[in-house]
Design a protein around this motif. Structure first.
Motif, PDB file in Angstrom:
ATOM      1  N   UNK A  28       0.834  -1.197   0.000  1.00 43.48           N
ATOM      2  CA  UNK A  28       0.000   0.000   0.000  1.00 43.48           C
ATOM      3  C   UNK A  28       0.872   1.252   0.000  1.00 43.48           C
ATOM      4  N   UNK A  29       1.963   1.225   0.757  1.00 47.00           N
ATOM      5  CA  UNK A  29       2.837   2.391   0.819  1.00 47.00           C
ATOM      6  C   UNK A  29       3.468   2.687  -0.535  1.00 47.00           C
ATOM      7  N   UNK A  30       3.973   1.680  -1.225  1.00 49.13           N
ATOM      8  CA  UNK A  30       4.613   1.901  -2.516  1.00 49.13           C
ATOM      9  C   UNK A  30       3.588   2.329  -3.559  1.00 49.13           C
ATOM     10  N   UNK A  31       2.354   1.912  -3.382  1.00 52.99           N
ATOM     11  CA  UNK A  31       1.306   2.316  -4.322  1.00 52.99           C
ATOM     12  C   UNK A  31       1.032   3.816  -4.248  1.00 52.99           C
ATOM     13  N   UNK A  32       1.362   4.433  -3.133  1.00 55.67           N
ATOM     14  CA  UNK A  32       1.138   5.858  -2.958  1.00 55.67           C
ATOM     15  C   UNK A  32       2.281   6.724  -3.507  1.00 55.67           C
ATOM     16  N   UNK A  33       3.355   6.098  -3.949  1.00 57.81           N
ATOM     17  CA  UNK A  33       4.524   6.839  -4.431  1.00 57.81           C
ATOM     18  C   UNK A  33       4.410   7.018  -5.941  1.00 57.81           C
ATOM     19  N   UNK A  34       4.611   8.235  -6.388  1.00 58.19           N
ATOM     20  CA  UNK A  34       4.554   8.536  -7.822  1.00 58.19           C
ATOM     21  C   UNK A  34       5.726   7.878  -8.543  1.00 58.19           C
ATOM     22  N   UNK A  35       5.499   7.473  -9.784  1.00 55.65           N
ATOM     23  CA  UNK A  35       6.531   6.804 -10.577  1.00 55.65           C
ATOM     24  C   UNK A  35       7.784   7.664 -10.706  1.00 55.65           C
ATOM     25  N   UNK A  36       7.621   8.965 -10.890  1.00 54.09           N
ATOM     26  CA  UNK A  36       8.782   9.837 -11.037  1.00 54.09           C
ATOM     27  C   UNK A  36       9.649   9.800  -9.779  1.00 54.09           C
ATOM     28  N   UNK A  37       9.035   9.657  -8.616  1.00 53.24           N
ATOM     29  CA  UNK A  37       9.807   9.566  -7.377  1.00 53.24           C
ATOM     30  C   UNK A  37      10.580   8.267  -7.295  1.00 53.24           C
ATOM     31  N   UNK A  38       9.973   7.173  -7.718  1.00 57.59           N
ATOM     32  CA  UNK A  38      10.666   5.880  -7.708  1.00 57.59           C
ATOM     33  C   UNK A  38      11.845   5.930  -8.680  1.00 57.59           C
ATOM     34  N   UNK A  39      11.623   6.470  -9.865  1.00 58.20           N
ATOM     35  CA  UNK A  39      12.672   6.553 -10.882  1.00 58.20           C
ATOM     36  C   UNK A  39      13.816   7.445 -10.412  1.00 58.20           C
ATOM     37  N   UNK A  40      13.498   8.617  -9.877  1.00 57.06           N
ATOM     38  CA  UNK A  40      14.567   9.517  -9.437  1.00 57.06           C
ATOM     39  C   UNK A  40      15.304   8.959  -8.228  1.00 57.06           C
ATOM     40  N   UNK A  41      14.597   8.300  -7.331  1.00 60.30           N
ATOM     41  CA  UNK A  41      15.258   7.700  -6.169  1.00 60.30           C
ATOM     42  C   UNK A  41      16.223   6.600  -6.602  1.00 60.30           C
ATOM     43  N   UNK A  42      15.769   5.736  -7.493  1.00 66.50           N
ATOM     44  CA  UNK A  42      16.644   4.669  -8.001  1.00 66.50           C
ATOM     45  C   UNK A  42      17.856   5.280  -8.718  1.00 66.50           C
ATOM     46  N   UNK A  43      17.617   6.332  -9.487  1.00 70.19           N
ATOM     47  CA  UNK A  43      18.703   6.995 -10.213  1.00 70.19           C
ATOM     48  C   UNK A  43      19.715   7.609  -9.259  1.00 70.19           C
ATOM     49  N   UNK A  44      19.239   8.236  -8.217  1.00 70.68           N
ATOM     50  CA  UNK A  44      20.147   8.858  -7.249  1.00 70.68           C
ATOM     51  C   UNK A  44      20.981   7.793  -6.531  1.00 70.68           C
ATOM     52  N   UNK A  45      20.390   6.659  -6.231  1.00 66.40           N
ATOM     53  CA  UNK A  45      21.157   5.568  -5.609  1.00 66.40           C
ATOM     54  C   UNK A  45      22.242   5.065  -6.569  1.00 66.40           C
ATOM     55  N   UNK A  46      21.889   4.857  -7.828  1.00 71.59           N
ATOM     56  CA  UNK A  46      22.878   4.433  -8.814  1.00 71.59           C
ATOM     57  C   UNK A  46      23.965   5.484  -8.990  1.00 71.59           C
ATOM     58  N   UNK A  47      23.567   6.741  -9.043  1.00 67.23           N
ATOM     59  CA  UNK A  47      24.510   7.840  -9.205  1.00 67.23           C
ATOM     60  C   UNK A  47      25.472   7.920  -8.023  1.00 67.23           C
ATOM     61  N   UNK A  48      24.960   7.798  -6.829  1.00 70.26           N
ATOM     62  CA  UNK A  48      25.797   7.854  -5.631  1.00 70.26           C
ATOM     63  C   UNK A  48      26.785   6.695  -5.597  1.00 70.26           C
ATOM     64  N   UNK A  49      26.300   5.503  -5.904  1.00 72.31           N
ATOM     65  CA  UNK A  49      27.178   4.336  -5.906  1.00 72.31           C
ATOM     66  C   UNK A  49      28.257   4.478  -6.978  1.00 72.31           C
ATOM     67  N   UNK A  50      27.881   4.968  -8.157  1.00 76.95           N
ATOM     68  CA  UNK A  50      28.855   5.166  -9.230  1.00 76.95           C
ATOM     69  C   UNK A  50      29.905   6.196  -8.831  1.00 76.95           C
ATOM     70  N   UNK A  51      29.483   7.261  -8.186  1.00 71.84           N
ATOM     71  CA  UNK A  51      30.425   8.301  -7.749  1.00 71.84           C
ATOM     72  C   UNK A  51      31.454   7.724  -6.782  1.00 71.84           C
ATOM     73  N   UNK A  52      31.008   6.891  -5.868  1.00 69.35           N
ATOM     74  CA  UNK A  52      31.936   6.259  -4.922  1.00 69.35           C
ATOM     75  C   UNK A  52      32.909   5.361  -5.678  1.00 69.35           C
ATOM     76  N   UNK A  53      32.399   4.578  -6.599  1.00 69.85           N
ATOM     77  CA  UNK A  53      33.235   3.605  -7.313  1.00 69.85           C
ATOM     78  C   UNK A  53      34.225   4.256  -8.280  1.00 69.85           C
ATOM     79  N   UNK A  54      33.963   5.483  -8.742  1.00 74.24           N
ATOM     80  CA  UNK A  54      34.937   6.166  -9.608  1.00 74.24           C
ATOM     81  C   UNK A  54      35.948   6.971  -8.792  1.00 74.24           C
ATOM     82  N   UNK A  55      35.796   6.960  -7.484  1.00 76.22           N
ATOM     83  CA  UNK A  55      36.786   7.613  -6.627  1.00 76.22           C
ATOM     84  C   UNK A  55      36.411   8.999  -6.162  1.00 76.22           C
ATOM     85  N   UNK A  56      35.130   9.350  -6.205  1.00 71.70           N
ATOM     86  CA  UNK A  56      34.704  10.676  -5.775  1.00 71.70           C
ATOM     87  C   UNK A  56      34.230  10.709  -4.327  1.00 71.70           C
ATOM     88  N   UNK A  57      34.647   9.727  -3.529  1.00 69.65           N
ATOM     89  CA  UNK A  57      34.220   9.650  -2.132  1.00 69.65           C
ATOM     90  C   UNK A  57      35.389   9.969  -1.214  1.00 69.65           C
TER      91      UNK A  57
END
Length: 129
Positions: A28-57
């Protein structure tokens, strides 16, 4: 300061495990979240992980892993490219800026850089230089 002894047996709820997540409530909780929020959240997680792995941490000597970064950047580029028509330009633009930053950081961190247009994510975004 109190010097009274503590009776731990008097509070059984303190020793119980936290309640497990109810799958029906989570659905029920995930059903209340807009698709754009799920997409941007997933993107930010991927972006953050990529930044760490390229040495920006904080500790690039131990956290840099360009093989892992390549996978994360490819996934991020694919997600952003596929989702861009469906999310607002405001969201897509900032995600593309972040993606470009990690693509450039990857190129800079590589001892043998990929040819222009063949770096991570460039099959989705086009050449980045």
């Amino acid at each position: 300061m109190s010097t009274q002894p503590t009776d731990h047996s008097a509070a059984p709820e303190a020793t119980q495990q936290p309640d497990s997540v109810d799958p029906a409530q989570a659905t029920r909780d995930i059903a209340d979240v807009a698709a754009v929020e799920v997409i941007t959240t997933a993107s930010v997680h991927l972006l953050s992980a990529a930044a760490v792995k390229v040495g920006l941490a904080d500790d690039p000597d131990t956290q840099t892993d360009l093989d892992e970064a390549r996978k994360l950047i490819n996934a991020l580029a694919g997600l952003i490219t596929a989702a861009a028509p469906d999310i607002s330009d405001m969201h897509a633009r900032s995600l593309r800026d972040g993606l470009r930053s990690v693509q450039l950081a990857f190129r800079e961190a590589s001892t043998i850089p990929d040819p222009i247009g063949q770096g991570p994510g460039e099959k989705f975004t086009g050449p980045v230089n």
